[in-house]
Design a protein around this motif. Structure first.
Motif: not given
Length: 409
Positions: A363-377
């Motif tokens: 379980a190597s897991i990341v939760v992001s509010e926006g697109d993880l690959l987009d610096m802005r979001s």
């Protein structure tokens, strides 16, 4: 700095998120369950097949769930302040040092580790960097009290720094010059590889040679030879020499000219870790955006591509945004994600346990509010390493909060 996380004490299920599996698949309104550090369920909320009554349910509605990103070929944990020699522990005296292990020099107290975790990078390949045969790397989870806690895969590969045919000029004299020691260095590499092969074939020699002993895995298939090389001719020559001397698994790292030898890479199933895409082209005749579109061009040819960053440790934290750049130059978002997750896991030989969100994997897991690959979001809100909920705030976040409160008063 944050203390290492405690082991997972109860099962957790993240619900109502947008799951990016890492293998190209996207699951809307999805759920990911994990227990004892292992993933137990991945799928839509409506199709949960596990008894989740014992699980702690955490709603991540509208957020994105990703596999933890993987940073290969990095000095992380081996360097703290580049300008200070006492904090640089990635180099050893001499040219042929495959026996030098990055593992035991890895510093879990580095303040740089949190800066990477904050952007979703949860695993890194700690890699030595000096000499011709620099040493042996190890793959580290970015959490733990010491290197024994943090090691994910010990001694995964040996790193070879292939010499360039031409040397870069200086700022005031940028003209490239022929490397007069090229043939001599290549001959030395050839001889060392052949000595290592002969040593391996002897079985149990009367006298152990530590340098040659460290090369055994290359001929037995338990380790990969990571060849750091950029020029097209040098790529071909290095791979052919390694193949002739019996090395089983090879990876090209850096690979600025990989597109010009794409047929050889494809025919011989050689994966590539591109060292840097945020740069100017090395050839005057190249398109100015050639570095940006190189991952897509190689991917389109069927070559396994992962992303690294080799121009200073300080910018390694931006790995997800380098993957995001490739989206603007041909890659789909999910294929770009794979270049920093599953593809890299395959190249490093850890795809059975990490790199994608699949049942049975760690379980190597990341939760992001926006697109993880987009610096802005991108805004990582939760991260789990082996199921352990890690604290994301590092020195920068704590200082921000401190002075924010100061000036508000």
């Amino acid at each position: 700095m944050p203390r290492p996380a405690d082991p997972q004490s109860k099962p957790i299920i993240l619900t109502n998120g947008i799951i990016h599996v890492g293998n190209g698949q996207v699951i809307n309104n999805g759920a990911v369950g994990f227990d004892n550090g292992k993933i137990t369920f991945v799928g839509q909320v409506d199709n949960i097949t596990i008894d989740n009554s014992a699980y702690q349910t955490i709603s991540v509605s509208g957020r994105h769930i990703y596999p933890g990103l993987i940073l290969p070929a990095s000095r992380l944990g081996l360097e703290e302040v580049g300008a200070l020699r006492p904090t640089r522990d990635y180099g050893e005296v001499g040219e042929m040092n495959p026996n030098v292990r990055a593992l035991i020099s890895y510093n879990t107290d580095s303040e740089l580790i949190e800066t990477l975790r904050y952007n979703g990078i949860l695993t890194a390949q700690a890699t030595p960097e000096s000499g011709t045969f620099s040493g042996t790397s190890s793959i580290m989870a970015l959490d733990g009290w010491n290197w024994e806690d943090a090691v994910y895969k010990a001694d995964d590969g040996v790193h070879l720094r292939w010499p360039p045919r031409f040397l870069k000029g200086s700022f005031f004299n940028p003209e490239r010059k022929e490397n007069k020691n090229y043939d001599e260095t290549v001959t030395a590499i050839d001889q060392f590889l052949r000595d290592a092969k002969s040593y391996n074939e002897t079985g149990n020699p009367n006298v152990n040679n530590l340098k040659l002993e460290a090369m055994r895995g290359l001929f037995e298939g338990s380790q990969s030879l990571f060849i750091h090389v950029n020029g097209a001719k040098e790529i071909l020559e290095s791979l052919q020499l390694a193949k002739e001397t019996g090395v089983k698994d090879m990876v090209v790292v850096g690979a600025s000219d990989a597109y010009y030898v794409k047929d050889y890479l494809k025919d011989n199933n050689i994966p590539v870790l591109i060292g840097d895409i945020h740069r100017m082209p090395f050839r005057p005749e190249e398109d100015v955006d050639m570095p940006y579109k190189l991952p897509y061009l190689l991917h389109k040819e069927g070559i396994l591509v992962g992303l690294a960053y080799q121009r200073g440790l300080q910018n390694s934290r931006n790995l997800p945004f380098y993957a995001g750049t490739t989206v603007a130059y041909g890659m789909s978002k999910e294929d770009a994600l794979s270049t920093v997750t599953l593809n890299t896991a395959i190249i490093l030989g850890i795809e059975a346990t990490i790199g994608s969100l699949e049942v049975g994997k760690d379980a190597s897991i990341v939760v992001s509010e926006g697109d993880l690959l987009d610096m802005r979001s991108s805004k990582v809100t939760q991260a789990y390493i082996l199921g352990k909920a890690i604290e994301l705030d590092g020195k920068q976040q704590l200082l921000y909060q401190r002075f924010k409160e100061k000036y508000q008063k």
